[in-house]
Design an enzyme around this catalytic site. Structure first.
Site, PDB file in Angstrom:
ATOM      1  N   ASN A   1      29.816  81.785  49.989  1.00  0.00           N
ATOM      2  CA  ASN A   1      28.428  82.007  49.607  1.00  0.00           C
ATOM      3  C   ASN A   1      28.222  82.119  48.088  1.00  0.00           C
ATOM      4  O   ASN A   1      27.113  81.897  47.606  1.00  0.00           O
ATOM      5  CB  ASN A   1      27.966  83.303  50.305  1.00  0.00           C
ATOM      6  CG  ASN A   1      26.745  83.923  49.685  1.00  0.00           C
ATOM      7  OD1 ASN A   1      25.627  83.518  49.964  1.00  0.00           O
ATOM      8  ND2 ASN A   1      26.947  84.920  48.810  1.00  0.00           N
TER       9      ASN A   1
ATOM     10  N   TYR B   1      22.064  71.805  40.130  1.00  0.00           N
ATOM     11  CA  TYR B   1      22.255  72.695  41.290  1.00  0.00           C
ATOM     12  C   TYR B   1      22.157  71.891  42.583  1.00  0.00           C
ATOM     13  O   TYR B   1      22.992  72.014  43.479  1.00  0.00           O
ATOM     14  CB  TYR B   1      21.179  73.783  41.233  1.00  0.00           C
ATOM     15  CG  TYR B   1      21.169  74.768  42.378  1.00  0.00           C
ATOM     16  CD1 TYR B   1      22.065  75.827  42.420  1.00  0.00           C
ATOM     17  CD2 TYR B   1      20.232  74.653  43.406  1.00  0.00           C
ATOM     18  CE1 TYR B   1      22.033  76.748  43.460  1.00  0.00           C
ATOM     19  CE2 TYR B   1      20.189  75.561  44.446  1.00  0.00           C
ATOM     20  CZ  TYR B   1      21.097  76.611  44.476  1.00  0.00           C
ATOM     21  OH  TYR B   1      21.061  77.513  45.505  1.00  0.00           O
TER      22      TYR B   1
ATOM     23  N   LYS C   1      24.991  71.228  45.496  1.00  0.00           N
ATOM     24  CA  LYS C   1      24.765  71.641  46.883  1.00  0.00           C
ATOM     25  C   LYS C   1      24.811  70.441  47.834  1.00  0.00           C
ATOM     26  O   LYS C   1      25.312  70.561  48.960  1.00  0.00           O
ATOM     27  CB  LYS C   1      23.434  72.385  47.001  1.00  0.00           C
ATOM     28  CG  LYS C   1      23.418  73.737  46.266  1.00  0.00           C
ATOM     29  CD  LYS C   1      24.427  74.711  46.868  1.00  0.00           C
ATOM     30  CE  LYS C   1      24.227  76.129  46.353  1.00  0.00           C
ATOM     31  NZ  LYS C   1      25.167  77.089  46.958  1.00  0.00           N
TER      32      LYS C   1
ATOM     33  N   THR D   1      15.841  86.779  47.248  1.00  0.00           N
ATOM     34  CA  THR D   1      16.889  87.397  46.426  1.00  0.00           C
ATOM     35  C   THR D   1      16.498  87.205  44.960  1.00  0.00           C
ATOM     36  O   THR D   1      15.564  86.457  44.651  1.00  0.00           O
ATOM     37  CB  THR D   1      18.267  86.746  46.664  1.00  0.00           C
ATOM     38  OG1 THR D   1      18.293  85.468  46.017  1.00  0.00           O
ATOM     39  CG2 THR D   1      18.577  86.577  48.142  1.00  0.00           C
TER      40      THR D   1
HETATM   41  N1  LIG Z   1      18.085  82.762  47.093  1.00  0.00           N
HETATM   42  C1  LIG Z   1      17.729  81.512  47.317  1.00  0.00           C
HETATM   43  O1  LIG Z   1      16.562  81.149  47.188  1.00  0.00           O
HETATM   44  C2  LIG Z   1      18.776  80.514  47.783  1.00  0.00           C
HETATM   45  C3  LIG Z   1      18.336  79.307  48.337  1.00  0.00           C
HETATM   46  C4  LIG Z   1      19.278  78.372  48.764  1.00  0.00           C
HETATM   47  C5  LIG Z   1      20.620  78.643  48.620  1.00  0.00           C
HETATM   48  N2  LIG Z   1      21.025  79.831  48.065  1.00  0.00           N
HETATM   49  C6  LIG Z   1      22.463  80.044  47.916  1.00  0.00           C
HETATM   50  O2  LIG Z   1      22.806  81.269  48.545  1.00  0.00           O
HETATM   51  C7  LIG Z   1      23.979  81.804  47.924  1.00  0.00           C
HETATM   52  C8  LIG Z   1      23.734  83.262  47.606  1.00  0.00           C
HETATM   53  O3  LIG Z   1      22.707  83.354  46.637  1.00  0.00           O
HETATM   54  P1  LIG Z   1      21.719  84.598  46.523  1.00  0.00           P
HETATM   55  O4  LIG Z   1      20.356  84.082  46.648  1.00  0.00           O
HETATM   56  O5  LIG Z   1      22.182  85.687  47.384  1.00  0.00           O
HETATM   57  O6  LIG Z   1      21.883  84.971  44.977  1.00  0.00           O
HETATM   58  P2  LIG Z   1      22.744  86.073  44.263  1.00  0.00           P
HETATM   59  O7  LIG Z   1      22.727  85.725  42.821  1.00  0.00           O
HETATM   60  O8  LIG Z   1      22.295  87.424  44.668  1.00  0.00           O
HETATM   61  O9  LIG Z   1      24.205  85.858  44.880  1.00  0.00           O
HETATM   62  C9  LIG Z   1      25.174  85.020  44.348  1.00  0.00           C
HETATM   63  C10 LIG Z   1      26.465  85.804  44.284  1.00  0.00           C
HETATM   64  O10 LIG Z   1      27.534  84.956  43.876  1.00  0.00           O
HETATM   65  C11 LIG Z   1      28.321  85.666  42.926  1.00  0.00           C
HETATM   66  N3  LIG Z   1      29.043  84.724  42.075  1.00  0.00           N
HETATM   67  C12 LIG Z   1      28.521  83.872  41.162  1.00  0.00           C
HETATM   68  N4  LIG Z   1      29.490  83.203  40.559  1.00  0.00           N
HETATM   69  C13 LIG Z   1      30.663  83.621  41.106  1.00  0.00           C
HETATM   70  C14 LIG Z   1      32.019  83.309  40.886  1.00  0.00           C
HETATM   71  N5  LIG Z   1      32.383  82.399  39.973  1.00  0.00           N
HETATM   72  N6  LIG Z   1      32.957  83.925  41.626  1.00  0.00           N
HETATM   73  C15 LIG Z   1      32.612  84.862  42.552  1.00  0.00           C
HETATM   74  N7  LIG Z   1      31.341  85.214  42.795  1.00  0.00           N
HETATM   75  C16 LIG Z   1      30.386  84.600  42.057  1.00  0.00           C
HETATM   76  C17 LIG Z   1      27.313  86.492  42.162  1.00  0.00           C
HETATM   77  O11 LIG Z   1      27.947  87.561  41.461  1.00  0.00           O
HETATM   78  C18 LIG Z   1      26.388  86.955  43.263  1.00  0.00           C
HETATM   79  O12 LIG Z   1      26.856  88.142  43.875  1.00  0.00           O
HETATM   80  C19 LIG Z   1      24.263  80.931  46.724  1.00  0.00           C
HETATM   81  O13 LIG Z   1      25.263  79.978  47.025  1.00  0.00           O
HETATM   82  C20 LIG Z   1      22.939  80.226  46.486  1.00  0.00           C
HETATM   83  O14 LIG Z   1      23.099  79.002  45.822  1.00  0.00           O
HETATM   84  C21 LIG Z   1      20.139  80.767  47.641  1.00  0.00           C
END
Ligand SMILES: NC(=O)c1ccc[n+]([C@@H]2O[C@H](COP(=O)([O-])OP(=O)(O)OC[C@H]3O[C@@H](n4cnc5c(N)ncnc54)[C@H](O)[C@@H]3O)[C@@H](O)[C@H]2O)c1
Length: 258
Positions: free
Chosen positions: A97, A163, A167, A198
């Site tokens: 994730n 991005y 993905k 988030t």
């Molecule tokens: N929130 C959205 O709108 C959304 C939409 C589609 C996809 N996503 C995907 O969901 C996933 C979670 O995102 P989120 O929304 O919870 O955001 P978020 O920023 O809260 O979570 C991302 C997490 O990844 C960690 N991270 C980043 N780089 C890292 C690394 N190099 N090594 C280890 N950990 C690392 C961060 O510290 C954070 O805890 C991501 O892959 C994001 O791309 C999010």
């Protein structure tokens, strides 16, 4: 989480690993897996936020360990998976994730270091995690869920090209890798959320209402996704009940790509 979810125990006796578990979707998924009986390795870069997730899980009566690791660094991913197995005895479920949005902007304005950060974290990180997770799942099976994004399938949110490219590649890698290991009882799928509740989807200073207005073209349902809505999809793909679902990219985006 609903009361119905609380009474389900789909992961009793299982060991799960969640990257990016210190916040957002990763924290919600880690908590939900633990609430359904899994022992959860909560991984990420920031020890303090990982510890906070573990505290929340333990307060709910669950079992978890914080394991700091940067998913872009091969040795750290290898150590993360080894530590998970040393600590809990196996690896049954992995949710890859961890991700970053990067600095939004049109392609010609994207600086090369920013390109590499987004590709390294979102794509190379998933490759490294799957590589080491699969090595530990071989011979006993397992389920992997990669967190992709619906932006891999459409370009209607400006400035997210890098991005989206990362993905889209995660979704492609999920499909091909799933077929490579289908004969070893390792099921690999992806969830592609749309904009969700988030901090990743919030710009600095923006309120949730501002966000919904800015993203209106990508939110036909009129709102962002909630953490329980995204978590439910992830847990379904991680659980045995989705056993006939392989190499699938489950879009959870309120109709944005319909
Ligand atoms: N929130 C959205 O709108 C959304 C939409 C589609 C996809 N996503 C995907 O969901 C996933 C979670 O995102 P989120 O929304 O919870 O955001 P978020 O920023 O809260 O979570 C991302 C997490 O990844 C960690 N991270 C980043 N780089 C890292 C690394 N190099 N090594 C280890 N950990 C690392 C961060 O510290 C954070 O805890 C991501 O892959 C994001 O791309 C999010």
């Amino acid at each position: 989480m609903t009361n119905a979810d609380m009474t389900r125990q789909r992961f009793t006796g299982r060991v799960a690993l969640v990257t990016g578990g210190g916040s957002g979707i990763g924290r919600a998924v880690a908590r939900a897996l633990a609430a359904e009986g899994a022992s959860v390795a909560v991984a990420g870069r920031d020890a303090a936020t990982l510890a906070a997730t573990v505290t929340l899980i333990e307060a709910d009566g669950g079992t978890a360990a914080a394991i700091p690791a940067d998913v872009t660094v091969a040795e750290q991913v290898s150590r993360l998976v080894d530590t998970t197995v040393d600590r809990f005895g196996a690896l049954d479920v992995a949710v890859n994730n961890a991700g970053v949005l990067g600095r939004p902007g049109p392609l010609a304005d994207v600086a090369e270091p920013d390109w590499h950060t987004v590709i390294d974290t979102n794509l190379t990180g998933v490759y490294l995690c799957m590589k080491h997770e699969i090595a530990r799942m071989r011979g006993r099976g397992g389920a992997i869920v990669n967190i992709s994004s619906n932006i891999g399938a459409h370009g209607r949110i400006p400035g997210l090209g890098v991005y989206g490219a990362a993905k889209a590649a995660v979704s492609a890698l999920t499909r091909s890798t799933a077929l490579e290991y289908i004969g070893e009882n390792i099921r690999i799928n992806a969830v592609s959320p749309g904009p969700s509740d988030t901090t990743m989807s919030l710009r600095p200073g923006e309120t949730p209402a501002d966000r919904t207005a800015r993203l209106a073209a990508a939110l036909p349902i009129g709102r962002v996704g909630t953490l329980p809505e995204i978590t439910a999809a992830v847990l379904w793909l991680a659980a045995d009940e989705s056993g006939f679902t392989v190499g699938h990219d489950l879009v959870v985006d309120g109709g944005a790509t319909a």
